[in-house]
Design an enzyme around this catalytic site. Sequence first.
Site, short mmCIF file in Angstrom:
data_model
loop_
_atom_site.label_atom_id
_atom_site.label_comp_id
_atom_site.label_asym_id
_atom_site.label_seq_id
_atom_site.Cartn_x
_atom_site.Cartn_y
_atom_site.Cartn_z
CG ASN A 10 -1.92 -1.11 1.22
OD1 ASN A 10 -2.37 -1.53 0.15
ND2 ASN A 10 -2.29 -1.62 2.38
CG HIS A 41 9.56 1.20 8.36
ND1 HIS A 41 10.53 1.39 9.34
CD2 HIS A 41 9.96 0.14 7.63
CE1 HIS A 41 11.49 0.49 9.18
NE2 HIS A 41 11.17 -0.29 8.16
CG HIS A 52 4.23 -2.12 5.64
ND1 HIS A 52 4.33 -0.75 5.80
CD2 HIS A 52 2.91 -2.38 5.44
CE1 HIS A 52 3.13 -0.22 5.73
NE2 HIS A 52 2.24 -1.18 5.50
P1 5GP Z 1 -0.76 -0.36 5.85
O1 5GP Z 1 -2.18 -0.01 6.16
O2 5GP Z 1 0.19 0.79 6.18
O3 5GP Z 1 -0.53 -0.92 4.48
O4 5GP Z 1 -0.39 -1.57 6.81
C1 5GP Z 1 -0.09 -1.42 8.16
C2 5GP Z 1 -0.40 -2.74 8.80
O5 5GP Z 1 0.22 -2.76 10.07
C3 5GP Z 1 -1.89 -2.99 9.04
O6 5GP Z 1 -2.30 -4.15 8.33
C4 5GP Z 1 -2.01 -3.15 10.54
O7 5GP Z 1 -2.91 -4.16 10.92
C5 5GP Z 1 -0.59 -3.47 10.96
N1 5GP Z 1 -0.23 -3.00 12.29
C6 5GP Z 1 -0.48 -1.77 12.81
N2 5GP Z 1 0.03 -1.69 14.06
C7 5GP Z 1 0.63 -2.89 14.31
C8 5GP Z 1 1.32 -3.41 15.44
O8 5GP Z 1 1.54 -2.75 16.47
N3 5GP Z 1 1.79 -4.68 15.34
C9 5GP Z 1 1.60 -5.45 14.23
N4 5GP Z 1 2.08 -6.69 14.24
N5 5GP Z 1 0.94 -4.98 13.14
C10 5GP Z 1 0.46 -3.73 13.18
ZN ZN Z 2 10.74 3.17 10.38
#
Ligand code: 5GP
Ligand code: ZN
Length: 112
Positions: free
Chosen positions: A88, A99, A101
Amino acid sequence: MNQSDDCLFCKIVRGEIPSTKVYEDDTTYAFRDIHPKARVHVLIVPRRHYANAAELASKDPQELAHIVQVAQHIADDAFHGSYRLIFNTGLDAGQSVFHVHAHVLTGETLDE
Ligand code: 5GP
Ligand code: ZN
């Protein structure tokens, strides 16, 4: 190590916030997503801080390629090598942690 003090995933890489480790090596860390969207939902991050996939691609393309290989390795273990890989990028695409991922979704047959 080019890490951000207030970045959630830098804190996870440093072990300041607990996570369930799936894989690690010198450059890369992989852990379970806290809100899984598939039976196996893993996040793969470079230990170094880059905001998004394009920044990683321009500054450390070898690490981006490595992340793809780690995803394959996780899916080989979890689900005979099939997986979905998602970066994303940007607020309007659902990026909430700046950051870079890779989301690895696997462990079950995925809807199209
Ligand atoms: P994004 O929405 O930025 O593509 O993905 C971020 C992801 O990080 C989300 O799927 C969310 O569930 C996950 N996430 C957010 N906070 C934490 C955390 O503290 N620990 C873990 N393991 N995942 C997290
Ligand atoms: Zn970072």
